[in-house]
Each structure stands twice: as C-alpha cells, then as structure tokens.
Design an enzyme around this catalytic site. Structure first.
Site, short mmCIF file in Angstrom:
data_model
loop_
_atom_site.label_atom_id
_atom_site.label_comp_id
_atom_site.label_asym_id
_atom_site.label_seq_id
_atom_site.Cartn_x
_atom_site.Cartn_y
_atom_site.Cartn_z
N TYR A 163 0.84 -1.19 0.00
CA TYR A 163 0.00 0.00 0.00
C TYR A 163 0.88 1.25 0.00
CZ TYR A 163 -3.77 -3.22 1.21
OH TYR A 163 -4.67 -4.26 1.20
N CYS A 203 -6.97 -5.38 -7.32
CA CYS A 203 -6.56 -4.88 -6.01
C CYS A 203 -5.88 -5.97 -5.18
CB CYS A 203 -7.73 -4.26 -5.26
SG CYS A 203 -9.16 -5.31 -5.10
N HIS A 204 -6.02 -7.24 -5.58
CA HIS A 204 -5.35 -8.33 -4.86
C HIS A 204 -3.83 -8.22 -4.99
CE1 HIS A 204 -6.08 -9.92 -8.95
NE2 HIS A 204 -4.93 -10.56 -8.79
N ASN A 213 -13.15 -0.90 -4.37
CA ASN A 213 -13.10 -1.40 -5.74
C ASN A 213 -14.31 -2.29 -6.02
OD1 ASN A 213 -12.49 -2.64 -8.17
ND2 ASN A 213 -10.68 -3.69 -7.42
N GLU A 215 -1.43 -16.35 -9.86
CA GLU A 215 -0.57 -15.46 -10.66
C GLU A 215 0.92 -15.71 -10.42
OE1 GLU A 215 -1.83 -11.40 -10.21
OE2 GLU A 215 -3.77 -11.80 -11.12
#
Length: 162
Positions: A96, A125-126, A117, A156
């Site tokens: 962040y 946002c993950h 979001n 990912e």
C-alpha cells in the site's frame, strides 16, 4: 461475501467461490464474491457472456488480459488508484505504501480505494499487500476474502505472502 440478492446478469462458479457479475449496458459495473452454494445463473446477454468467457480465460491463464469495458463507480481519486492497479503486472505485488508513493498519496487512502473497488479481479486490487503480509481484501482482514486474495496471488505465481 456478498448476498446473492443483487441483480446479477450472471453468476459463475470459480475455484474459490461463486462470482456475481453486474453490468451497466455492455460494461462491467460490479463483481461480487458469493457463497459456494449460490445457484449459478447463465449470462443474460452477449456482453455478459463475453465477460464470463474472459473471466474463465483468466482462471485458466493468469496472463490473460481483460479487454472488456469496465464501468466502476467511484471518485476521481478512486479511479486514479484503480487505473494504477490495472498497471501492476501479473505476478507482481506492491505494498500500500509503495503504491501511495507512486501516486503521491497515503497508504490508508490507497487501502480505502482498494476496499471500495467494485470490480475485483478485473481491477486487480489483490496485487496490493501490506508490509507484514496480505493486508485486507474487499474490506475484510480475515476469513474467506483473504483466502480468495491468497489464491488469486498463487494463481498469478506470487508465493511467500501470508
């Protein structure tokens, strides 16, 4: 997890939960994580079928780039943060604080925009985490939401964040 009472144009099964898709004309306006026992709902139109196809393509291959139009409702600041989220490459995370520095903002403000979001996964946002671990996800700091965030990051190729 959101309640299944919203007006969804499709509800699809994913490896981690059901996902409710809301549309504004031909653009995605919302994506909600629903309980596993929520009944699936076929896409109501061609535009929503394209969204489902792209979501499924991402779930097969995390490098799939979403090309469907998005229509998230938010403030100018939130939209700026969401655009920055979309620029974070697959398999990469930022804290962040790092994203706040990039946007000349504060970590808490970035967290607030992430929490607001309306289209998680497609606005990724993950890919934003805390310095100490996962941080929050969809406004939650424990439970199913963090499990979903963890599984998306694993999908990912991000390891070692708990």
């Amino acid at each position: 997890m959101a309640a299944a009472s919203k007006n969804y144009q499709a509800i699809v099964a994913t490896p981690f939960c059901r996902v409710g898709i809301r549309m504004a004309d031909e653009a995605v306006s919302g994506l909600d994580f629903l309980a596993d026992d929520t009944p699936e709902q076929s896409p109501m139109n061609v535009a929503t079928a394209a969204v489902v196809a792209q979501l499924n393509a991402y779930l097969r291959d995390p490098n799939h780039a979403f090309t469907i139009p998005l229509a998230p409702a938010g403030t100018v600041f939130q939209r700026r943060v969401w655009a920055a989220l979309c620029a974070i490459p697959v398999g990469t995370v930022l804290t962040y604080g790092e994203l706040a520095k990039q946007l000349d903002s504060a970590a808490r403000a970035i967290g607030g925009a992430c929490r607001s979001n309306p289209i998680p996964i497609m606005i990724p946002c993950h890919r934003v985490v805390s310095q100490q671990g996962l941080g929050g996800y969809t406004g939650q700091v424990a439970g199913d939401s963090l499990n979903i965030k963890h599984r998306l990051l694993q999908h990912e190729g991000v390891e070692g964040i708990a």
